[in-house]
Design an enzyme around this catalytic site. Structure first.
Site, PDB file in Angstrom:
ATOM      1  N   HIS A  12       2.748  -7.562   1.672  1.00  0.00           N
ATOM      2  CA  HIS A  12       3.285  -6.387   0.969  1.00  0.00           C
ATOM      3  C   HIS A  12       2.762  -5.081   1.572  1.00  0.00           C
ATOM      4  O   HIS A  12       2.436  -4.144   0.862  1.00  0.00           O
ATOM      5  CB  HIS A  12       3.002  -6.472  -0.546  1.00  0.00           C
ATOM      6  CG  HIS A  12       1.547  -6.541  -0.929  1.00  0.00           C
ATOM      7  ND1 HIS A  12       1.101  -7.326  -1.979  1.00  0.00           N
ATOM      8  CD2 HIS A  12       0.447  -5.916  -0.447  1.00  0.00           C
ATOM      9  CE1 HIS A  12      -0.198  -7.170  -2.128  1.00  0.00           C
ATOM     10  NE2 HIS A  12      -0.620  -6.319  -1.206  1.00  0.00           N
ATOM     11  N   HIS A  59      -3.309  -1.603  -6.557  1.00  0.00           N
ATOM     12  CA  HIS A  59      -4.172  -0.868  -5.631  1.00  0.00           C
ATOM     13  C   HIS A  59      -4.629   0.440  -6.279  1.00  0.00           C
ATOM     14  O   HIS A  59      -4.335   1.532  -5.787  1.00  0.00           O
ATOM     15  CB  HIS A  59      -3.440  -0.604  -4.315  1.00  0.00           C
ATOM     16  CG  HIS A  59      -2.947  -1.841  -3.632  1.00  0.00           C
ATOM     17  ND1 HIS A  59      -1.799  -2.503  -4.040  1.00  0.00           N
ATOM     18  CD2 HIS A  59      -3.432  -2.543  -2.583  1.00  0.00           C
ATOM     19  CE1 HIS A  59      -1.606  -3.560  -3.252  1.00  0.00           C
ATOM     20  NE2 HIS A  59      -2.576  -3.608  -2.369  1.00  0.00           N
ATOM     21  N   HIS A 193      -6.416  -9.408   7.470  1.00  0.00           N
ATOM     22  CA  HIS A 193      -6.606  -7.996   7.792  1.00  0.00           C
ATOM     23  C   HIS A 193      -7.885  -7.468   7.161  1.00  0.00           C
ATOM     24  O   HIS A 193      -8.336  -7.958   6.134  1.00  0.00           O
ATOM     25  CB  HIS A 193      -5.405  -7.134   7.374  1.00  0.00           C
ATOM     26  CG  HIS A 193      -5.121  -7.051   5.912  1.00  0.00           C
ATOM     27  ND1 HIS A 193      -4.778  -8.138   5.134  1.00  0.00           N
ATOM     28  CD2 HIS A 193      -5.079  -5.985   5.064  1.00  0.00           C
ATOM     29  CE1 HIS A 193      -4.540  -7.765   3.891  1.00  0.00           C
ATOM     30  NE2 HIS A 193      -4.734  -6.459   3.811  1.00  0.00           N
ATOM     31  N   GLU A 240      -6.434 -11.669  -0.342  1.00  0.00           N
ATOM     32  CA  GLU A 240      -5.151 -11.541  -1.031  1.00  0.00           C
ATOM     33  C   GLU A 240      -4.334 -12.837  -0.982  1.00  0.00           C
ATOM     34  O   GLU A 240      -3.480 -13.069  -1.846  1.00  0.00           O
ATOM     35  CB  GLU A 240      -4.328 -10.403  -0.427  1.00  0.00           C
ATOM     36  CG  GLU A 240      -4.889  -9.024  -0.708  1.00  0.00           C
ATOM     37  CD  GLU A 240      -4.057  -7.916  -0.073  1.00  0.00           C
ATOM     38  OE1 GLU A 240      -4.331  -6.748  -0.370  1.00  0.00           O
ATOM     39  OE2 GLU A 240      -3.143  -8.219   0.729  1.00  0.00           O
TER      40      GLU A 240
END
Length: 301
Positions: A12, A59, A193, A240
């Site tokens: 996403h 977030h 990441h 995630e």
């Protein structure tokens, strides 16, 4: 009865929302990423669900350090795009399905998952970017969405095993809903990441593809990966991917892959995307309910 017919996994990355909103999806940099979703868009046009249970992480848009729910389910009527610092994305509001959402919430809590119930919140790129990648830019999203937010930002996040078990509990909840609904479960986030520190920019192609492999078939090895392995192999934000395990757990004992896409790079992230279909959608009975039934039977005996 309601039923889970498919699962979708997708990154996403917020940059993809920017690319779509600015009509740059055909640019040289973005075209290989967006092209990997073309098959899925066509497939969804023919297999559009009534409801999506969309697993994502917030977030710091709806939640911040004042409140950090491990699992939160949206039971509201609708959810507006969040302002993440540069104004809300110009995408449609997300229409919820309160009846199914409340049913799932009740079922999960009775199954001893301590859910936080949210009736009002805005949703950020974690939820809207997957909708854009799979549905493009419609005037209205073509199906209803139940947001399910997972804390993967502040330690400790839930374990992969707990997320997989939550997926199984979601399947039990959906299967016990009386309305005739086609439901999909989407898991979002990842892949490898890291956004900060000496390892910023870390991408691990080999590990990512091992994870994609593990979503298919009868294996459940992914549920047993510890937090430290995500951190070591996929960077601080790779955790995630536990949200994908909620989707996988909801699909039952065995899955098959209908589509797979992996691309590096997108910003400083590896992009992953899969469409899965249950081959054997059987999930274990609730250990809580089974235990209570066994205890009651023992008392009778």
């Amino acid at each position: 009865m309601a039923r889970i017919t498919a699962g979708i996994a997708t990154s996403h990355v917020p940059l993809l929302g920017v690319a779509a909103d600015q009509n740059k999806s055909g640019d040289d940099y973005f075209a290989p990423i967006f092209s990997g979703y073309e098959w899925s868009r066509k497939w969804l046009a023919d297999t559009l669900p009534d409801v999506i249970v969309l697993v994502y992480n917030d977030h710091a848009s709806a939640f911040d350090m004042k409140i950090i729910p491990t699992f939160a389910i949206g039971c509201g009527e609708s959810y507006a795009p969040a302002d993440e610092g540069w104004g809300p994305r110009e995408v449609p509001d997300v229409e919820g399905h309160p009846d199914l959402a409340w049913h799932i919430a009740q079922s999960l809590i009775l199954d001893e998952f301590d859910m936080t119930i949210i009736n009002e919140m805005d949703v950020d790129h974690g939820l809207t970017v997957p909708l854009t990648m799979l549905f493009g830019a419609p005037d209205k999203w073509p199906c209803k969405v139940i947001p399910l937010a997972v804390n993967v930002v502040t330690y400790p996040p839930p374990s992969g095993n707990r997320c997989w078990a939550l997926g199984e509990a979601i399947a039990r909840a959906v299967n016990s809903f009386n309305d005739d609904l086609d439901v999909q479960v989407w898991g979002t986030g990842g892949m490898s990441h890291q956004l900060q520190g000496p390892r910023a920019g870390l991408i691990n192609r080999e590990w990512d593809n091992m994870f994609l492999d593990g979503l298919v078939g009868t294996t459940d090895k992914l549920r047993h990966i510890p937090h430290i392995e995500y951190l070591r192999e996929t960077g601080s934000e790779g955790i995630e991917m536990v949200m994908w395990l909620i989707m996988r757990g909801a699909l039952g004992r065995e899955t098959k892959a209908l589509h797979r896409h992996y691309h590096v790079p997108c910003s400083n992230t590896a992009i992953g995307h899969m469409v899965l279909e249950p081959v054997d959608g059987t999930v274990p009975p609730s250990p809580t309910i089974e235990g209570k039934n066994a205890a009651a039977q023992a008392m009778i005996d």
